[in-house]
Design a protein around this motif. Structure first.
Motif, short mmCIF file in Angstrom:
data_model
loop_
_atom_site.label_atom_id
_atom_site.label_comp_id
_atom_site.label_asym_id
_atom_site.label_seq_id
_atom_site.Cartn_x
_atom_site.Cartn_y
_atom_site.Cartn_z
N LEU A 53 -76.89 13.05 -25.92
CA LEU A 53 -75.83 12.26 -25.87
C LEU A 53 -75.38 11.48 -26.85
O LEU A 53 -74.30 11.44 -27.49
CB LEU A 53 -76.15 11.17 -24.64
N ALA A 54 -76.48 10.56 -27.69
CA ALA A 54 -76.20 9.92 -28.72
C ALA A 54 -75.84 10.62 -29.78
O ALA A 54 -74.72 10.33 -30.76
CB ALA A 54 -77.47 9.22 -28.99
N ASN A 55 -76.33 11.74 -29.96
CA ASN A 55 -76.06 12.82 -31.15
C ASN A 55 -74.50 13.18 -30.81
O ASN A 55 -73.73 13.58 -31.98
CB ASN A 55 -76.89 13.85 -31.32
N VAL A 56 -74.12 13.38 -29.74
CA VAL A 56 -72.70 13.99 -29.66
C VAL A 56 -71.67 12.90 -29.51
O VAL A 56 -70.38 13.21 -29.96
CB VAL A 56 -72.44 15.18 -28.46
N THR A 57 -71.89 11.62 -29.21
CA THR A 57 -70.88 10.78 -29.14
C THR A 57 -70.74 9.80 -30.18
O THR A 57 -70.06 8.89 -30.11
CB THR A 57 -71.13 9.90 -27.76
N LEU A 58 -71.79 9.66 -31.08
CA LEU A 58 -71.85 8.69 -32.20
C LEU A 58 -72.11 9.19 -33.53
O LEU A 58 -72.37 10.27 -33.67
CB LEU A 58 -73.06 7.67 -31.96
N VAL A 64 -73.21 -0.54 -27.93
CA VAL A 64 -74.16 -1.95 -27.56
C VAL A 64 -75.15 -1.32 -26.54
O VAL A 64 -74.79 -0.83 -25.66
CB VAL A 64 -73.29 -2.62 -26.93
N VAL A 65 -76.14 -1.94 -26.83
CA VAL A 65 -77.38 -1.46 -25.97
C VAL A 65 -78.36 -2.69 -25.36
O VAL A 65 -78.63 -3.55 -26.19
CB VAL A 65 -78.22 -0.45 -26.61
N THR A 66 -78.61 -2.74 -24.27
CA THR A 66 -79.61 -3.61 -23.68
C THR A 66 -80.89 -3.59 -24.21
O THR A 66 -81.48 -2.52 -24.67
CB THR A 66 -79.67 -3.65 -22.05
N TRP A 67 -81.41 -4.94 -24.35
CA TRP A 67 -82.77 -4.88 -25.20
C TRP A 67 -83.33 -6.34 -24.83
O TRP A 67 -82.73 -7.11 -24.47
CB TRP A 67 -82.65 -5.04 -26.57
N PRO A 68 -84.63 -6.41 -24.37
CA PRO A 68 -85.86 -5.20 -24.75
C PRO A 68 -85.39 -4.25 -23.89
O PRO A 68 -84.87 -4.23 -22.89
CB PRO A 68 -86.94 -5.96 -24.54
N GLY A 69 -85.87 -3.03 -24.55
CA GLY A 69 -85.63 -1.79 -23.74
C GLY A 69 -86.43 -0.72 -24.28
O GLY A 69 -87.07 -0.31 -25.16
N GLU A 100 -82.56 3.44 -30.68
CA GLU A 100 -83.12 4.24 -31.90
C GLU A 100 -82.49 5.48 -32.38
O GLU A 100 -82.05 5.67 -33.45
CB GLU A 100 -84.58 4.58 -31.80
N VAL A 101 -82.13 6.43 -31.24
CA VAL A 101 -81.54 7.71 -31.62
C VAL A 101 -80.06 7.11 -32.06
O VAL A 101 -79.43 8.04 -33.06
CB VAL A 101 -81.62 8.60 -30.32
N ALA A 102 -79.38 6.29 -31.20
CA ALA A 102 -77.94 5.80 -31.84
C ALA A 102 -78.11 5.31 -33.17
O ALA A 102 -77.37 5.59 -33.92
CB ALA A 102 -77.41 4.48 -30.78
N GLU A 125 -73.56 2.00 -36.00
CA GLU A 125 -74.28 0.54 -35.86
C GLU A 125 -74.37 0.05 -34.56
O GLU A 125 -73.62 0.51 -33.68
CB GLU A 125 -73.08 -0.42 -36.49
N VAL A 126 -75.56 -0.57 -34.34
CA VAL A 126 -76.02 -0.71 -32.93
C VAL A 126 -76.18 -2.25 -32.85
O VAL A 126 -76.87 -2.96 -33.45
CB VAL A 126 -77.39 -0.08 -32.53
N THR A 127 -75.77 -2.76 -31.63
CA THR A 127 -75.75 -4.22 -31.39
C THR A 127 -76.59 -4.31 -30.19
O THR A 127 -76.42 -3.66 -29.21
CB THR A 127 -74.53 -4.90 -31.00
#
Ligand SMILES: Cc1ncc(COP(=O)(O)O)c(C=O)c1O
Length: 374
Positions: A93-98, A105-110, A116-118, A124-126
């Motif tokens: 999913l990350a590879n085909v959408t980003l 934006v991704v929840t963290w800790p997680g 990481e794949v994003a 850019e990941v927030t």
């Protein structure tokens, strides 16, 4: 592709099969094969007995996809794509959408692969940080500020690993509204769905909440069958599914034929399967509650609201959880997962609620605590 090491998986690779008690596992005690096969109906029993070990349909067995679709409101088999675990689904999913120039934006800790794949796509990941002093809740105002015109994908995991956080319905509706307004896809990692502790706490699935919502599911956690390595994406966004499907030709092509039939059996018998998981988790949660109540002056404990993990904190000044956990595994053979494996400071550690040896593991942990923290 360059990608940072997956710290938690490296840690498990080192320890998982080398310790006596895994007090930090996120899955529920694996269902014995014999018990699962006893739940088969006539059709699935015949499928199992007559199974030929050829390739399978790359999108997933049609009956399996139909059964997965039934977990949602108004989805059908073509809204589901089957993967080898949730991990492969995240990767595709990350590879085909980003892409470079996009934002997520991704929840963290997680769970590290969610961000990481994003990052490895060049996007850019927030990180949307959850905080213990906010009860690990989503911060909707912060999220609103974190979303930019470049945001393509918002990723929320609920019930959440490692905190057990579960947003209330109002907060979830706001989250969906933010994603819709931004025109972003919303990936809801629901691998711990169906393990909510209170009736009525279960959220609408991401795939049901909005046409651009994507639900991530797996047999590993609530369904207690991690060994099958069967996961899925469910969404009404058929274009995203088609792109994932094409990408999957470069990862696994299709899932294992025996696993697909076993997953189908498990999903058809989901009431019994989930009842078993909930029973294990509920009993363990009670034991952990009692432990943390007794040790309230040494550990903090934000009680999880769902799922099979929690994220307490060792609060003794001068004692680092990394050192303390290293002593625990050395002397008692019990493994904890320090927050540092999530890149998260603050002396937290993950405990797992899904394993049947938790009473013995907790006894040993208490022995270690009595020796070192009193
Ligand atoms: C939140 C979350 N998402 C995805 C996964 C991946 O699941 P699987 O290992 O079954 O592919 C995990 C596993 O721990 C997880 O905790």
């Amino acid at each position: 592709m360059r990608i940072a090491e997956f710290a938690l998986e490296r840690y498990f690779a080192r320890w998982e099969f080398a310790v006596e008690h895994l007090l930090c596992a996120s899955d529920v005690q694996g269902m014995p094969m014999r018990e699962l096969l006893a739940l088969a109906d006539d059709e699935t029993r015949a499928m199992w007995d007559g199974l030929a070990l050829g390739y399978t349909e790359s999108t997933g067995h049609p009956l399996l996809r139909r059964e997965i679709a039934a977990l949602y409101d108004g989805l059908d088999a073509d809204d589901v794509l089957v993967f080898v675990g949730a991990e492969e689904a995240i990767f595709c999913l990350a590879n085909v959408t980003l892409d470079a120039g996009d934002h997520s934006v991704v929840t963290w800790p997680g769970y590290q692969s969610l961000y990481e794949v994003a990052r490895a796509t060049g996007a850019e990941v927030t990180l949307h940080e959850l905080r213990e002093d906010h009860g690990w809740a989503l911060d909707i105002d912060l999220l609103r500020r974190q979303v930019t015109p470049a945001t393509k994908l918002i990723v929320v995991n609920a019930p959440h690993n490692p905190t057990g956080m579960l947003p209330d319905r109002g907060t979830f509706a706001e989250l969906v509204g933010i994603a819709d307004e931004a025109g972003a896809l919303l990936l809801v990692d629901e691998v711990y769905r169906f393990l909510e502790y209170r009736d009525g706490d279960r959220l609408p699935a991401g795939a049901d909440a909005t046409p651009r919502g994507i639900s991530l599911g797996v047999m590993s956690k609530s369904f207690a069958m991690a060994g099958l390595r069967i996961g899925w994406l469910a969404t009404r966004d058929r274009e995203v599914l088609a792109r994932c499907s094409a990408f999957k030709d470069y990862t696994t092509i299709c899932s294992a034929a025996p696993s697909e039939v076993l997953a189908l059996i498990g999903l058809r018998a989901r009431d019994a399967v989930l009842a078993r998981s909930r029973e294990i988790v509920a009993a363990n949660l009670e034991r952990l509650d009692a432990f943390f109540e007794n040790w309230a002056d040494r550990f903090s404990w934000v009680r999880p609201s769902g799922g099979s993990v929690g994220f307490p904190r060792l609060t003794v000044p001068g004692v680092s959880i990394d050192d303390w956990a290293a002593g625990l595994v050395e002397t008692e053979g019990v493994l904890l997962l320090p927050g540092s494996q999530f890149g998260y400071g603050g002396n937290h550690f993950r405990v797992g609620l899904g394993r049947t040896d938790l009473p013995e593991a907790l006894e040993r942990l208490e022995r270690h605590a009595l020796r070192t923290l009193r």
